[in-house]
Design a protein around this motif. Structure first.
Motif, PDB file in Angstrom:
ATOM      1  N   VAL A 166      55.143  83.687  10.650  1.00 20.46           N
ATOM      2  CA  VAL A 166      55.866  84.960  10.723  1.00 20.46           C
ATOM      3  C   VAL A 166      54.912  86.088  11.094  1.00 20.46           C
ATOM      4  O   VAL A 166      53.811  86.191  10.545  1.00 20.46           O
ATOM      5  N   VAL A 167      55.365  86.966  11.989  1.00 16.20           N
ATOM      6  CA  VAL A 167      54.631  88.190  12.308  1.00 16.20           C
ATOM      7  C   VAL A 167      55.502  89.384  11.941  1.00 16.20           C
ATOM      8  O   VAL A 167      56.698  89.409  12.240  1.00 16.20           O
ATOM      9  N   VAL A 168      54.879  90.364  11.291  1.00 16.01           N
ATOM     10  CA  VAL A 168      55.574  91.564  10.841  1.00 16.01           C
ATOM     11  C   VAL A 168      54.890  92.788  11.419  1.00 16.01           C
ATOM     12  O   VAL A 168      53.709  93.041  11.138  1.00 16.01           O
ATOM     13  N   THR A 169      55.585  93.575  12.241  1.00 14.26           N
ATOM     14  CA  THR A 169      55.029  94.851  12.667  1.00 14.26           C
ATOM     15  C   THR A 169      55.301  95.879  11.572  1.00 14.26           C
ATOM     16  O   THR A 169      56.256  95.767  10.814  1.00 14.26           O
ATOM     17  N   GLY A 170      54.428  96.878  11.482  1.00 16.29           N
ATOM     18  CA  GLY A 170      54.561  97.825  10.387  1.00 16.29           C
ATOM     19  C   GLY A 170      54.332  97.148   9.049  1.00 16.29           C
ATOM     20  O   GLY A 170      54.864  97.562   8.020  1.00 16.29           O
ATOM     21  N   HIS A 227      63.565  76.819  14.983  1.00 16.12           N
ATOM     22  CA  HIS A 227      64.562  77.747  14.438  1.00 16.12           C
ATOM     23  C   HIS A 227      64.057  79.184  14.569  1.00 16.12           C
ATOM     24  O   HIS A 227      63.768  79.849  13.568  1.00 16.12           O
ATOM     25  N   PRO A 228      63.955  79.698  15.787  1.00 15.61           N
ATOM     26  CA  PRO A 228      63.372  81.028  15.975  1.00 15.61           C
ATOM     27  C   PRO A 228      64.338  82.161  15.613  1.00 15.61           C
ATOM     28  O   PRO A 228      65.548  82.043  15.786  1.00 15.61           O
ATOM     29  N   SER A 229      63.774  83.241  15.116  1.00 15.39           N
ATOM     30  CA  SER A 229      64.602  84.402  14.788  1.00 15.39           C
ATOM     31  C   SER A 229      63.806  85.687  14.909  1.00 15.39           C
ATOM     32  O   SER A 229      62.575  85.692  14.785  1.00 15.39           O
ATOM     33  N   ILE A 230      64.534  86.767  15.143  1.00 15.03           N
ATOM     34  CA  ILE A 230      63.977  88.116  15.150  1.00 15.03           C
ATOM     35  C   ILE A 230      64.851  88.959  14.231  1.00 15.03           C
ATOM     36  O   ILE A 230      66.080  88.915  14.330  1.00 15.03           O
ATOM     37  N   THR A 231      64.229  89.701  13.349  1.00 13.53           N
ATOM     38  CA  THR A 231      64.975  90.604  12.483  1.00 13.53           C
ATOM     39  C   THR A 231      64.430  92.017  12.656  1.00 13.53           C
ATOM     40  O   THR A 231      63.228  92.252  12.503  1.00 13.53           O
ATOM     41  N   LEU A 232      65.321  92.929  12.988  1.00 16.92           N
ATOM     42  CA  LEU A 232      64.948  94.331  13.144  1.00 16.92           C
ATOM     43  C   LEU A 232      65.230  95.071  11.846  1.00 16.92           C
ATOM     44  O   LEU A 232      66.221  94.796  11.173  1.00 16.92           O
ATOM     45  N   VAL A 233      64.366  96.012  11.507  1.00 12.37           N
ATOM     46  CA  VAL A 233      64.616  96.861  10.344  1.00 12.37           C
ATOM     47  C   VAL A 233      65.304  98.124  10.830  1.00 12.37           C
ATOM     48  O   VAL A 233      64.689  99.004  11.427  1.00 12.37           O
ATOM     49  N   GLY A 234      66.621  98.163  10.608  1.00  9.49           N
ATOM     50  CA  GLY A 234      67.408  99.320  10.993  1.00  9.49           C
ATOM     51  C   GLY A 234      67.611 100.241   9.808  1.00  9.49           C
ATOM     52  O   GLY A 234      66.742 100.367   8.942  1.00  9.49           O
ATOM     53  N   SER A 235      68.789 100.859   9.757  1.00 10.08           N
ATOM     54  CA  SER A 235      69.081 101.803   8.682  1.00 10.08           C
ATOM     55  C   SER A 235      70.568 102.075   8.659  1.00 10.08           C
ATOM     56  O   SER A 235      71.254 101.943   9.684  1.00 10.08           O
ATOM     57  N   ASP A 236      71.055 102.493   7.479  1.00 10.06           N
ATOM     58  CA  ASP A 236      72.449 102.940   7.448  1.00 10.06           C
ATOM     59  C   ASP A 236      72.635 104.176   8.309  1.00 10.06           C
ATOM     60  O   ASP A 236      73.751 104.518   8.690  1.00 10.06           O
ATOM     61  N   SER A 237      71.509 104.817   8.679  1.00 14.46           N
ATOM     62  CA  SER A 237      71.571 105.984   9.567  1.00 14.46           C
ATOM     63  C   SER A 237      72.001 105.601  10.973  1.00 14.46           C
ATOM     64  O   SER A 237      72.239 106.482  11.812  1.00 14.46           O
ATOM     65  N   GLY A 268      59.277 100.633  20.771  1.00 18.03           N
ATOM     66  CA  GLY A 268      58.372  99.755  20.041  1.00 18.03           C
ATOM     67  C   GLY A 268      59.016  98.435  19.685  1.00 18.03           C
ATOM     68  O   GLY A 268      58.378  97.373  19.725  1.00 18.03           O
ATOM     69  N   VAL A 269      60.302  98.468  19.321  1.00 18.65           N
ATOM     70  CA  VAL A 269      61.032  97.228  19.035  1.00 18.65           C
ATOM     71  C   VAL A 269      61.211  96.413  20.311  1.00 18.65           C
ATOM     72  O   VAL A 269      61.043  95.186  20.315  1.00 18.65           O
ATOM     73  N   PHE A 270      61.540  97.087  21.395  1.00 20.58           N
ATOM     74  CA  PHE A 270      61.669  96.407  22.691  1.00 20.58           C
ATOM     75  C   PHE A 270      60.370  95.687  23.052  1.00 20.58           C
ATOM     76  O   PHE A 270      60.373  94.514  23.441  1.00 20.58           O
ATOM     77  N   HIS A 271      59.229  96.379  22.909  1.00 15.31           N
ATOM     78  CA  HIS A 271      57.939  95.755  23.184  1.00 15.31           C
ATOM     79  C   HIS A 271      57.714  94.532  22.288  1.00 15.31           C
ATOM     80  O   HIS A 271      57.270  93.474  22.748  1.00 15.31           O
ATOM     81  N   THR A 272      58.021  94.683  21.008  1.00 15.36           N
ATOM     82  CA  THR A 272      57.800  93.604  20.045  1.00 15.36           C
ATOM     83  C   THR A 272      58.607  92.359  20.405  1.00 15.36           C
ATOM     84  O   THR A 272      58.088  91.237  20.396  1.00 15.36           O
ATOM     85  N   VAL A 273      59.875  92.572  20.734  1.00 15.30           N
ATOM     86  CA  VAL A 273      60.742  91.445  21.096  1.00 15.30           C
ATOM     87  C   VAL A 273      60.249  90.794  22.386  1.00 15.30           C
ATOM     88  O   VAL A 273      60.099  89.563  22.466  1.00 15.30           O
ATOM     89  N   LYS A 274      59.986  91.603  23.379  1.00 10.77           N
ATOM     90  CA  LYS A 274      59.602  91.077  24.691  1.00 10.77           C
ATOM     91  C   LYS A 274      58.311  90.265  24.617  1.00 10.77           C
ATOM     92  O   LYS A 274      58.201  89.182  25.225  1.00 10.77           O
ATOM     93  N   GLY A 283      51.448  79.410  16.362  1.00  9.43           N
ATOM     94  CA  GLY A 283      52.758  79.638  16.963  1.00  9.43           C
ATOM     95  C   GLY A 283      53.530  80.684  16.180  1.00  9.43           C
ATOM     96  O   GLY A 283      53.014  81.283  15.229  1.00  9.43           O
ATOM     97  N   LEU A 284      54.783  80.907  16.584  1.00 12.02           N
ATOM     98  CA  LEU A 284      55.640  81.867  15.885  1.00 12.02           C
ATOM     99  C   LEU A 284      57.030  81.272  15.693  1.00 12.02           C
ATOM    100  O   LEU A 284      57.587  80.671  16.605  1.00 12.02           O
ATOM    101  N   ASP A 285      57.570  81.464  14.508  1.00 12.68           N
ATOM    102  CA  ASP A 285      58.942  81.067  14.213  1.00 12.68           C
ATOM    103  C   ASP A 285      59.841  82.268  13.946  1.00 12.68           C
ATOM    104  O   ASP A 285      61.050  82.195  14.157  1.00 12.68           O
ATOM    105  N   ALA A 286      59.248  83.346  13.461  1.00  8.90           N
ATOM    106  CA  ALA A 286      60.041  84.528  13.133  1.00  8.90           C
ATOM    107  C   ALA A 286      59.217  85.785  13.343  1.00  8.90           C
ATOM    108  O   ALA A 286      58.009  85.801  13.082  1.00  8.90           O
ATOM    109  N   VAL A 287      59.890  86.817  13.804  1.00 10.48           N
ATOM    110  CA  VAL A 287      59.275  88.134  13.974  1.00 10.48           C
ATOM    111  C   VAL A 287      60.145  89.162  13.261  1.00 10.48           C
ATOM    112  O   VAL A 287      61.371  89.131  13.377  1.00 10.48           O
ATOM    113  N   VAL A 288      59.500  90.031  12.518  1.00 12.15           N
ATOM    114  CA  VAL A 288      60.195  91.120  11.836  1.00 12.15           C
ATOM    115  C   VAL A 288      59.657  92.433  12.381  1.00 12.15           C
ATOM    116  O   VAL A 288      58.461  92.729  12.244  1.00 12.15           O
ATOM    117  N   ALA A 289      60.523  93.209  13.032  1.00 13.74           N
ATOM    118  CA  ALA A 289      60.137  94.494  13.612  1.00 13.74           C
ATOM    119  C   ALA A 289      60.405  95.588  12.594  1.00 13.74           C
ATOM    120  O   ALA A 289      61.525  96.093  12.481  1.00 13.74           O
TER     121      ALA A 289
END
Length: 254
Positions: A10-14, A138-148, A121-127, A85-91
């Motif tokens: 897993v890689v986590v930005t921020g 079982h690859p996945s990407i999870t973005l940290v959004g907001s109720d905003s 920054g999220v676009f760069h991370t995903v790309k 390798g990478l299986d999951a990325v969390v932006a």
């Protein structure tokens, strides 16, 4: 103990503060190999000396600003090599901008900076993660959004706009990446989370006396862990609200 349903790499930005640090801890404690990316050496050193101190020997890290495509590419490539390798990325990298400022007070430069970090920054991370994730089972990407991204409050113009963009970005990416690469894309959208950024933005030392419910960073981290796990294999394109049900309340004055 290793949770066999969670991703191995897993890689986590921020990953050096707030939600990102909590995510790194949650995965590392569950047996995942974790790499974090942060903008400064100071932030990396601080989190490894504090929140992740007991796990520092198992955490890999790289320094990069998510708005710098070249630096971020190098950081992701290096971590992917170190982790095997990478299986999951969390932006999780994000900023709040000029909180409390009206539209007439918000500067163009600050508005642009918020969009650069929170959206570009999220676009760069995903790309830049895509070539590594494509070879995972079982690859996945999870973005940290907001109720905003769903509701608005005054004085949060750039932040509201950036998180609204992530809602649709999650949907668009989930379609393309699942069809072409088998990669699931979801986001977690919490209301206020007790993090240094939230405290700074709201001008408080803590949320102990708040008259509203507040997420803990660990709460959000566990939601992210579920979305990245093999057990959520049918969950794709979801913007998961974590707001204690506030957005479900009717505003009808009756």
């Amino acid at each position: 103990m290793k949770n066999i349903d969670l991703p191995e790499r897993v890689v986590v930005t921020g990953g050096a503060s707030g939600i990102g640090a909590a995510v790194a801890r949650t995965f590392a404690e569950s047996g995942s190999r974790v790499g974090i990316i942060s903008r400064t050496q100071e932030s990396i050193s601080r989190v490894l000396d504090n929140e992740l101190r007991d796990l520092r020997d198992s955490i890999r890290w790289q320094i990069a600003d998510v708005t710098d495509d070249t630096a971020l590419t190098a950081a992701i490539d290096t971590l992917a090599q170190e982790l095997g390798g990478l299986d999951a990325v969390v932006a999780s990298a994000g900023i709040e901008g000029e909180m409390g400022a009206s539209v007439l007070e918000v500067t163009t430069d600050d508005f642009r900076r918020v969009l650069d970090v929170n959206v570009i920054g999220v676009f760069h991370t995903v790309k830049r993660s895509l070539p590594h994730l494509a070879s995972s089972t079982h690859p996945s990407i999870t973005l940290v959004g907001s109720d905003s991204g769903f509701v608005a409050a005054t004085g949060m113009l750039a932040y509201n706009a950036s998180k609204g963009a992530l809602v649709q970005l999650t949907r668009a990416l989930s379609l393309e990446l699942f069809e072409d690469h088998g990669i699931r894309v979801n986001s977690v959208c919490p209301s206020i989370v007790d993090t240094p950024m939230a405290r700074r933005g709201m001008g408080v030392e803590n949320f102990d006396d708040a008259d509203f419910p507040v997420n803990a960073a660990a709460d959000v981290a566990w939601s992210i862990a579920y979305l990245a796990s093999a057990r959520s294999r049918a969950v794709n394109g979801v913007n998961l609200l974590s707001d204690f049900g506030y957005s479900a309340r009717s505003s009808f004055p009756a």
